[in-house]
Design an enzyme around this catalytic site. Sequence first.
Site, PDB file in Angstrom:
ATOM      1  N   ASP A 152       1.028  -1.384   0.034  1.00 28.20           N
ATOM      2  CA  ASP A 152       0.143   0.000   0.016  1.00 28.20           C
ATOM      3  C   ASP A 152       1.109   1.461  -0.262  1.00 28.20           C
ATOM      4  O   ASP A 152       0.726   2.457  -0.620  1.00 28.20           O
ATOM      5  CB  ASP A 152      -0.835  -0.269   1.531  1.00 28.20           C
ATOM      6  CG  ASP A 152      -1.965  -1.144   1.479  1.00 28.20           C
ATOM      7  OD1 ASP A 152      -1.856  -1.401  -0.147  1.00 28.20           O
ATOM      8  OD2 ASP A 152      -2.892  -0.782   1.666  1.00 28.20           O
ATOM      9  N   LYS A 197       0.032  -6.205   1.479  1.00 25.86           N
ATOM     10  CA  LYS A 197      -0.781  -5.231   1.125  1.00 25.86           C
ATOM     11  C   LYS A 197      -0.478  -4.643   2.719  1.00 25.86           C
ATOM     12  O   LYS A 197      -0.099  -3.096   2.553  1.00 25.86           O
ATOM     13  CB  LYS A 197      -1.738  -5.782   1.074  1.00 25.86           C
ATOM     14  CG  LYS A 197      -3.100  -4.263   1.401  1.00 25.86           C
ATOM     15  CD  LYS A 197      -4.663  -4.245   1.348  1.00 25.86           C
ATOM     16  CE  LYS A 197      -5.045  -3.882   0.013  1.00 25.86           C
ATOM     17  NZ  LYS A 197      -5.742  -2.029   1.229  1.00 25.86           N
ATOM     18  N   ASP A 204     -11.420  -2.725  11.509  1.00 23.33           N
ATOM     19  CA  ASP A 204      -9.913  -3.731  10.723  1.00 23.33           C
ATOM     20  C   ASP A 204      -9.647  -4.521  11.736  1.00 23.33           C
ATOM     21  O   ASP A 204      -9.866  -6.174  11.298  1.00 23.33           O
ATOM     22  CB  ASP A 204      -9.541  -2.579  10.268  1.00 23.33           C
ATOM     23  CG  ASP A 204      -8.708  -2.067   9.046  1.00 23.33           C
ATOM     24  OD1 ASP A 204      -9.727  -2.351   8.289  1.00 23.33           O
ATOM     25  OD2 ASP A 204      -8.339  -1.102   8.250  1.00 23.33           O
ATOM     26  N   HIS A 236      -5.167  -9.722   3.189  1.00 25.37           N
ATOM     27  CA  HIS A 236      -4.223  -9.738   3.812  1.00 25.37           C
ATOM     28  C   HIS A 236      -4.341  -9.995   5.538  1.00 25.37           C
ATOM     29  O   HIS A 236      -4.364 -11.174   6.275  1.00 25.37           O
ATOM     30  CB  HIS A 236      -3.447  -8.300   3.660  1.00 25.37           C
ATOM     31  CG  HIS A 236      -4.267  -6.902   4.267  1.00 25.37           C
ATOM     32  ND1 HIS A 236      -4.372  -6.112   4.869  1.00 25.37           N
ATOM     33  CD2 HIS A 236      -4.907  -6.968   3.958  1.00 25.37           C
ATOM     34  CE1 HIS A 236      -4.337  -5.211   5.032  1.00 25.37           C
ATOM     35  NE2 HIS A 236      -5.780  -5.773   4.375  1.00 25.37           N
ATOM     36  N   ARG A 237      -5.800  -9.007   5.452  1.00 30.35           N
ATOM     37  CA  ARG A 237      -5.951  -9.222   7.022  1.00 30.35           C
ATOM     38  C   ARG A 237      -7.176 -11.299   7.418  1.00 30.35           C
ATOM     39  O   ARG A 237      -7.385 -11.500   7.751  1.00 30.35           O
ATOM     40  CB  ARG A 237      -6.740  -9.110   7.819  1.00 30.35           C
ATOM     41  CG  ARG A 237      -6.960  -7.170   7.170  1.00 30.35           C
ATOM     42  CD  ARG A 237      -7.406  -5.979   8.320  1.00 30.35           C
ATOM     43  NE  ARG A 237      -7.095  -4.905   7.946  1.00 30.35           N
ATOM     44  CZ  ARG A 237      -6.054  -4.854   8.521  1.00 30.35           C
ATOM     45  NH1 ARG A 237      -5.477  -4.833   8.944  1.00 30.35           N
ATOM     46  NH2 ARG A 237      -5.140  -3.205   7.947  1.00 30.35           N
ATOM     47  N   GLU A 293     -11.170  -4.973   0.555  1.00 24.89           N
ATOM     48  CA  GLU A 293     -10.620  -5.803   0.090  1.00 24.89           C
ATOM     49  C   GLU A 293     -11.229  -7.274  -0.961  1.00 24.89           C
ATOM     50  O   GLU A 293     -10.569  -7.022  -1.196  1.00 24.89           O
ATOM     51  CB  GLU A 293      -9.177  -6.195   0.479  1.00 24.89           C
ATOM     52  CG  GLU A 293      -8.109  -5.654   1.106  1.00 24.89           C
ATOM     53  CD  GLU A 293      -8.264  -4.727   2.103  1.00 24.89           C
ATOM     54  OE1 GLU A 293      -9.572  -3.984   2.674  1.00 24.89           O
ATOM     55  OE2 GLU A 293      -7.784  -3.671   2.582  1.00 24.89           O
ATOM     56  N   ASN A 313      -4.906  -2.391  -4.500  1.00 25.07           N
ATOM     57  CA  ASN A 313      -5.632  -1.925  -3.833  1.00 25.07           C
ATOM     58  C   ASN A 313      -5.803  -1.088  -2.201  1.00 25.07           C
ATOM     59  O   ASN A 313      -6.278  -1.476  -1.385  1.00 25.07           O
ATOM     60  CB  ASN A 313      -5.830  -3.200  -3.553  1.00 25.07           C
ATOM     61  CG  ASN A 313      -8.353  -3.391  -2.768  1.00 25.07           C
ATOM     62  OD1 ASN A 313      -8.584  -2.663  -2.823  1.00 25.07           O
ATOM     63  ND2 ASN A 313      -8.269  -4.553  -2.891  1.00 25.07           N
ATOM     64  N   SER A 336     -16.555   4.284  10.726  1.00 24.65           N
ATOM     65  CA  SER A 336     -14.728   4.387  10.960  1.00 24.65           C
ATOM     66  C   SER A 336     -14.592   5.724  11.593  1.00 24.65           C
ATOM     67  O   SER A 336     -13.521   6.138  10.637  1.00 24.65           O
ATOM     68  CB  SER A 336     -13.938   3.509   9.550  1.00 24.65           C
ATOM     69  OG  SER A 336     -14.772   3.018   9.376  1.00 24.65           O
TER      70      SER A 336
HETATM   71  O1  LIG Z   1      -8.664   5.641   6.631  1.00 24.81           O
HETATM   72  C1  LIG Z   1      -8.118   5.471   6.776  1.00 24.81           C
HETATM   73  O2  LIG Z   1      -6.539   4.964   6.976  1.00 24.81           O
HETATM   74  C2  LIG Z   1      -8.728   3.672   6.762  1.00 24.81           C
HETATM   75  C3  LIG Z   1     -10.008   3.257   7.195  1.00 24.81           C
HETATM   76  C4  LIG Z   1     -11.066   2.502   7.136  1.00 24.81           C
HETATM   77  O3  LIG Z   1     -11.617   1.654   6.281  1.00 24.81           O
HETATM   78  P1  LIG Z   1     -13.272   2.897   6.170  1.00 24.81           P
HETATM   79  O4  LIG Z   1     -12.996   4.395   6.631  1.00 24.81           O
HETATM   80  O5  LIG Z   1     -13.507   2.788   4.908  1.00 24.81           O
HETATM   81  O6  LIG Z   1     -13.898   1.797   7.133  1.00 24.81           O
HETATM   82  C5  LIG Z   1      -9.371   1.040   7.210  1.00 24.81           C
HETATM   83  O7  LIG Z   1     -11.152   0.333   6.981  1.00 24.81           O
HETATM   84  C6  LIG Z   1      -8.908   1.549   6.779  1.00 24.81           C
HETATM   85  O8  LIG Z   1      -7.768   0.430   6.311  1.00 24.81           O
HETATM   86  C7  LIG Z   1      -7.974   2.911   6.890  1.00 24.81           C
HETATM   87  C1  LIG Z   2      -9.859  -2.169   4.580  1.00 24.82           C
HETATM   88  C2  LIG Z   2      -8.384  -1.712   4.495  1.00 24.82           C
HETATM   89  O1  LIG Z   2      -7.419  -1.513   3.391  1.00 24.82           O
HETATM   90  P1  LIG Z   2      -7.890   0.339   2.782  1.00 24.82           P
HETATM   91  O2  LIG Z   2      -7.004   0.971   3.328  1.00 24.82           O
HETATM   92  O3  LIG Z   2      -7.143  -0.906   0.903  1.00 24.82           O
HETATM   93  O4  LIG Z   2      -9.655   0.435   2.238  1.00 24.82           O
HETATM   94  C3  LIG Z   2      -7.561  -2.715   5.645  1.00 24.82           C
HETATM   95  O5  LIG Z   2      -6.070  -2.676   5.764  1.00 24.82           O
HETATM   96  O6  LIG Z   2      -7.820  -3.761   6.246  1.00 24.82           O
END
Ligand SMILES: O=C(O)C1=C[C@@H](OP(=O)(O)O)[C@@H](O)[C@H](O)C1
Ligand SMILES: C=C(OP(=O)(O)O)C(=O)O
Length: 428
Positions: A49, A412, A314, A386-387, A342, A94, A198
Amino acid sequence: MEQLTLDPIDRIDGEVNVPGSKSLSNRALLLAALAKGTTELTNLLDSDDIRHMLNALSALGVEYQLSACKTRCTVTGNGAAFNVAEPQTLFLGNAGTAMRPLCAALACSQGRFTLTGEPRMEERPIGALVDALRQAGAHIDYQKNDGYPPLDIQGGALKGGDISVDGSVSSQFLTALLMAAPLFDGDSAIRIVGELVSKPYIDITLHTMKAFGVEVQNDDYQVFHVRGGQTYRSPGQFMVEGDASSASYFLAAGAIKGGRVKVTGVGKACIQGDIRFADALEAMGAKITWFDDAIVVEGAPLHGIDMDMNHIPDAAMTIATTALFAKGTTRMTNIYNWRVKETDRLAAMACELRKVGATVEEGHDYIVVEPPVTLRHADIDTYNDHRMAMCFSLLALAPCGVTINDPGCTAKTFPDYFERFATLSHRV
Ligand SMILES: O=C(O)C1=C[C@@H](OP(=O)(O)O)[C@@H](O)[C@H](O)C1
Ligand SMILES: C=C(OP(=O)(O)O)C(=O)O
């Protein structure tokens, strides 16, 4: 396809350090690139990433030096939005934390940009962000399906103003708008429509923006006021704290099979919401001790819980496999957006949990896990997620062990996950 069979682990014990946070690494890289001055980022995550963000910044003409170990990066800031003469196509894999923030930052930059990704990225929604940016004056077109990447962006100055954004699918849309809004010509009032999911990730965004000299007025996570015409300023140094979501697997292993496990790189002062995973483990019966830069977990008999997990999207996945080792049923609610990550994580989790013998109820936005009397060995499909791979590694703590299909998908966010997991694992 590559497979990794983990033989049963008899004891979990020891100390492990987690790599830098994905969320902080990609936010800090982008803001360092936009800021005036040079920033030295330390403890940067080295994973797919982050590589996608770094490659994108190179294509946008940003100069940086990455250390040989790839965890230290000195970024020469642009002191403004990007300005690129030739059209650029950026492949972002991704990585949601690259796709969404870059979409907003490029919409207010000078140049023509195409943002693409892996096939799954073409199924991950971005329409709410595009709609919001269009209100600010952005010119963004969908190449294939409305509401989804790939995107064609004709960059240019954005006016800001009153912007409504649907917060119910991903907090990353708001994060992207917030980080770009200081570069708009005018002030912005960003209003959340629907329930903001989130939410703690917004705190990570506001924290990182503040480190780069920009303050946002946050009216109870309903309206965010951002002054336009600002310049991000480099803090000189930015230390990326350890990844709280990555910590969840080791904390869970300690809770299930400890021993005593000390996870370093995250602790009391951690600003990532996923750190609250430790509270969920505690609610299941684990003993947790907090230090400034570490968390210690000691195993104890675990029991099921019933919890709204919207705030830890996550790390919540780790509870789903931890539940296999708890007495009674675990109910995890308000996790609809697992379906747009993912993979469809609710469907994937339900399917793989059933393979090891669990009774699972999968709802639109919840999952209920009832562990079997005896867990059974299975070849776990990981869905390029990955998770899924990391969560199911915990099955090695059962006498049946586990086989993980395509273990390399942890690249990832955590390329050497299985090596670090092995350092805690003891077999007699
Ligand atoms: O802003 C970020 O760094 C993230 C927000 C979350 O996504 P969502 O807001 O889509 O839930 C999380 O799942 C992702 O791994 C990272
Ligand atoms: C949802 C995830 O990744 P992303 O930053 O691509 O949304 C994750 O890392 O669980």
